[in-house]
Scaffold this active site. Structure first.
Site, PDB file in Angstrom:
ATOM      1  N   HIS A 184      -9.563  -5.646   6.847  1.00  0.00           N
ATOM      2  CA  HIS A 184      -8.622  -4.680   6.207  1.00  0.00           C
ATOM      3  C   HIS A 184      -8.675  -4.712   4.760  1.00  0.00           C
ATOM      4  O   HIS A 184      -8.449  -5.908   4.413  1.00  0.00           O
ATOM      5  CB  HIS A 184      -7.367  -4.707   6.772  1.00  0.00           C
TER       6      HIS A 184
ATOM      7  N   ASP B 230      -7.272  -3.615   1.464  1.00  0.00           N
ATOM      8  CA  ASP B 230      -6.482  -3.183   0.516  1.00  0.00           C
ATOM      9  C   ASP B 230      -6.810  -2.933  -0.763  1.00  0.00           C
ATOM     10  O   ASP B 230      -7.419  -4.122  -1.400  1.00  0.00           O
ATOM     11  CB  ASP B 230      -4.970  -4.024   0.445  1.00  0.00           C
TER      12      ASP B 230
ATOM     13  N   ASP C 230      -3.144   0.513   9.489  1.00  0.00           N
ATOM     14  CA  ASP C 230      -1.626   0.043   8.694  1.00  0.00           C
ATOM     15  C   ASP C 230      -0.836   1.085   7.933  1.00  0.00           C
ATOM     16  O   ASP C 230      -0.217   0.997   7.103  1.00  0.00           O
ATOM     17  CB  ASP C 230      -2.230  -0.903   7.586  1.00  0.00           C
TER      18      ASP C 230
ATOM     19  N   HIS D 231      -0.952   3.227   1.900  1.00  0.00           N
ATOM     20  CA  HIS D 231       0.260   2.906   2.040  1.00  0.00           C
ATOM     21  C   HIS D 231       0.854   2.091   1.249  1.00  0.00           C
ATOM     22  O   HIS D 231       1.895   2.594   0.674  1.00  0.00           O
ATOM     23  CB  HIS D 231       0.342   2.236   3.420  1.00  0.00           C
TER      24      HIS D 231
END
Length: 861
Positions: free
Chosen positions: A11, A13, A123, A334
């Site tokens: 994942h 970010d 997410d 997000h």
């Protein structure tokens, strides 16, 4: 025996408590390792690159020579990419942004030569009820999600999820997240100590013996030793069969079981098992407002203008527009758009959005300049071009900025008839600061800078009309300016009595007292979550009005209000009930003479910390539900969530508070009484627990920490990091814009048309003959008025743009309400073909457009 599908992934970010510069450096080494491991052991894979192609874009910036290696592994199906460009948030960004995110992700995947046909959303802070719609429009029939689900919504972790208009996808939930099997031991004996508990939790809500085992985490390297370890476990035990898999293989296996799946419709905002951080809807409101302004301006003003100019023969700067979208989407993840970042990251998010808006406005100005250059006006004077992006003819009041040295001027239409206008504000302007030709002058040229409202009739659909500014001449109509004691038109009356505002809907004789009251309370939370202090002390605008002035003018009645509200300067002062600070607020309320709405502008000088400021819209009806808009649709919500009764007893991760996201609209109404608030970029509202007949729109909230532990509404560990974030107190001046529309006849066609007109204004441009930038003449000639197409229907306009591929135009609208609307074909001088959001042909077109459904047309020229 249960089949366990090993999903190896990372994942990614791009930014959070670290910057995109940090993550790009880490990405270089992560990708080098991944490529090498996959090449050295051909049994490894597939590996999921987080479902977002921006990861590859970032890697190519630091390692362009590695493209062939990456592409080969994608072709082999050992690296899975897409379908998104970035992992966007679905509750804060706009519908067009979500559609373009998939569109650009698809374009990237086509270039790389492969795509993962799964709506992977690992997410997002909650799930929009419209996610199935977006996926099906791109030919995707399954989704994998995490946050927001619990068994109160749907009992199993596999279900058919149906959007508002009926589009459905098969959905699998990762009930314990994408990192539930991170950092597994590569020793089989050690793995058996941890895997049974993980697998039991994964199977807890599953309907079948097909289980997902996501192996990866945030910015986490490839756990290349795990597959061999699981192969060894296959030889040692009979409870589970582990297989190297991906989401497509899992869904194929799920369908092969022929297990009936439950059906679910609605959004997933439950924080029972994982926090969804409802505070992000209003955190860093400066970023939220900027993003909404950019999204709306590009999709509903700039792109339609460029489409019109393209049909007139001017070039369409498609790559420049795409770059604006891509940079905006890098701010849509997000954390990024949520504002739950370190201050340095929030400054970078804001800078990207600011850059995009600057580029978009420059494109608009230059295209209006080129348009004006080719027009031969029928009347003398300087040309004024009024542009209407909506696909129907409209009358409008257009905000326009004029620069003139003259005391008097008139504005005439193309027939020479004087047009009425109203001066909003005037300031002196040094023209050398905005005009290239005067920048090196030794003298200062002072003009009047006049912001006016111009009354314009019959603006063409998706087109323009030319007016003329004639300086040194009287206006040609009698200016009306007189003090009055109330705002009033044919529909509404707003009165100020004893510092309180009361709105009367003259159509129904319904009165709404105490409207637009300001309420300031404490916020003991962080960037993720609003948290009321243990004992909040709320301060209101009651009794703090210092000045008011009500004027009836040519086009609008205007009421200006000024408050100086004594308030606690920070959390400590609020706890001590000490008013040692001052909240200064100015409000300008305009009532157009020709429209049934209040136009409200609020300016706040934020000198306080640790607080939340809301504006209240009391509706005065008692019912259990209300409505708000969602991407391409409308959603009904409980005024008081039922889950509030048991969240604490069940140890939920977060309170299911009545704080809600909106695209721009919230309304509470019955058949005869109701109010709607439409906002320009404000994304959060609350139905207060003790006032279920009140809509409270959040203007701003100020906090000083990225994350804090043990909040009353979010017990336990801190979200993110316990890191000071003083810039999230957002000190300084802030401007907010909204409208209030009484609902005398509920969600009538007239109501929805008024909402659309307020949300999508017409634009004006004065061709002064001067410009910041010089361009050579293009030599084209245009009519003084023009319409590229008409689509006069009840659908709300979403965009008019150039197609992603080919010299075609894409026109899009959507059904904003709760009842089906007729499907109307655009009136255009070429064939119009219905297409999906992916801009692919629609096989069969219904006679009606379902609620919460977009309709797109492709027009080839």
């Amino acid at each position: 025996m249960k089949t366990v599908h090993l999903i190896q992934h990372t994942h990614w970010d791009r930014e959070w408590y670290f910057t995109e510069n940090d993550s790009r450096v880490v990405l270089y080494y992560f990708m080098q390792d991944l490529l090498t491991r996959l090449e050295q052991d051909t049994t490894l894979g597939p590996f999921i690159l987080d479902g977002q192609t921006v990861v590859l874009e970032d890697f190519m910036r630091v390692a362009p020579d590695e493209r062939e290696r990456v592409q080969r592994l994608i072709h082999e199906g050992r690296i899975l990419i897409g379908p998104w460009y970035t992992q966007t948030d679905f509750l804060v960004v706009g519908a067009e942004s979500i559609a373009r995110n998939l569109l650009l992700g698809k374009a990237d995947c086509d270039t790389w030569g492969g795509t993962m046909p799964v709506g992977y959303v690992p997410d997002s802070f909650g799930q929009s009820a419209q996610l199935p719609l977006f996926l099906r429009e791109f030919g995707i029939d399954c989704a994998v999600i995490w946050r927001g689900w619990c068994e109160y919504d749907v009992a199993s972790s596999e279900f058919d999820w149906v959007a508002q208009g009926g589009r459905a996808v098969t959905t699998a939930v990762l009930p314990w997240g994408y990192g539930c099997a991170k950092w597994l031991p590569t020793d089989a004996d050690k793995a058996m100590d941890v895997l049974p508990a993980i697998l039991q939790k994964q199977a807890r809500f599953s309907l079948t013996d097909e289980l997902l085992l996501p192996n990866g985490n945030d910015q986490s390297p490839f756990e290349y030793g795990v597959p061999a370890m699981l192969d060894a476990l296959n030889e040692r035990q009979q409870d589970y069969r582990f297989q190297r898999s991906d989401f497509s293989a899992f869904f194929a296996a799920l369908r092969a079981t022929k297990t009936p799946l439950p059906t679910f419709s609605g959004e997933l905002l439950s924080p029972k098992y994982m926090r969804i951080h409802r505070g992000i809807f209003s955190t860093r409101i400066d970023i939220k407002l900027l993003n909404a302004r950019l999204e709306q301006f590009v999709s509903q003003t700039l792109e339609p203008l460029l489409a019109v100019n393209m049909r007139l023969g001017l070039p369409y700067p498609q790559q420049a527009v795409e770059n604006i979208w891509r940079e905006a989407m890098k701010s849509h993840a997000h954390d990024s758009i949520g504002g739950c970042n370190a201050d340095r990251v929030n400054s970078m998010v804001k800078a990207r959005l600011t850059d995009g808006l600057e580029s978009a406005r420059q494109l608009f100005d230059l295209n209006m300049k080129m348009l004006a250059e080719g027009i031969s006006a029928r009347q003398d004077g300087k040309k004024i071009i009024l542009f209407n992006p909506l696909p129907h003819v409209r009358d409008a009041q257009v905000t326009l900025t004029l620069y003139t040295p003259h005391a008097d001027f008139r504005i005439v239409d193309d027939a020479g008839n004087p047009c009425r206008w109203q001066l909003l504000r005037e300031t002196p302007q040094d023209m050398s600061t905005i005009v290239q030709e005067l920048s090196n002058s030794t003298t200062t040229t002072w003009y009047r800078k006049c912001e006016i409202l111009l009354e314009a009739a019959a603006l063409p659909a998706c087109g323009y009309r030319t007016f003329s500014l004639q300086e040194g001449q009287p206006a040609g109509f009698a200016h009306q300016t007189q003090d009055t004691d109330a705002l009033e038109n044919a529909w509404l009356r707003l009165e100020l009595e004893d510092g309180q505002l009361t709105l009367t809907d003259k159509r129904s004789q319904q009165r709404y007292p105490h409207i637009l009251r300001l309420v300031d309370g404490g916020d003991a939370g962080d960037n993720y979550n609003y948290s009321p202090p243990a004992q909040d002390w709320q301060i209101t605008s009651d009794g703090c009005l210092t000045k008011s002035h009500c004027v009836r003018a040519t086009l609008n009645d205007t009421l200006t209000l000024h408050w100086r509200i004594p308030a606690p300067v920070d959390a400590a002062a609020r706890q001590a009930h000490e008013c040692n600070g001052l909240l200064e607020v100015a409000m300008t309320i305009r009532l157009p003479h020709d429209r049934p709405w209040l136009d409200v502008e609020i300016d706040v000088n934020n000198t306080l910390r640790d607080h939340r400021l809301q504006v209240e819209i009391p509706v005065g009806i008692e019912q259990a539900f209300h409505f708000a808009d969602q991407p391409f649709g409308l959603i009904q919500r409980e005024n008081r969530p039922a889950a509030l009764q048991h969240w604490q007893a069940e140890n939920w991760t977060e309170a299911p508070a009545s704080l809600w996201p909106m695209q721009s609209l919230v309304m509470l109404h019955n058949a005869t009484r109701g109010l709607c608030a439409v906002t320009e970029g404000l994304r959060e509202y609350e139905i207060p627990a003790a006032q279920t007949g009140v809509i409270a729109v959040t203007l701003l909230r100020s906090v000083g920490w990225l994350g804090l532990p043990d909040l009353p509404w979010r017990p336990g560990r801190a979200s993110g990091m316990v890191l000071p974030s003083p810039e999230s107190q957002i000190p300084g001046q802030h401007h907010f814009h909204l409208a209030v529309l009484p609902m005398a006849e509920g969600q009538s066609a007239g109501f929805w048309r008024a909402v659309e007109h307020w949300r999508t204004p017409a634009s004006g441009y004065l061709d002064s003959g001067w410009s910041r930038f010089r361009t050579n003449p293009h030599g084209l000639r245009f009519a003084d008025h023009y319409s590229v197409l008409a689509w006069d229907c009840a659908l709300h306009f979403s965009t008019l743009k150039k197609a992603q591929n080919g010299n075609a135009l894409i026109l899009r609208g959507w059904n904003p309400g709760l009842t089906p609307l007729p499907c109307v074909t655009p009136d255009v001088n070429t064939a119009a073909q219905p297409v999906t959001l992916a801009e692919t042909p629609v096989d069969a077109l219904s006679d009606t457009v379902a609620p919460g459904t977009p309709l797109s047309w492709r027009m080839d020229y």
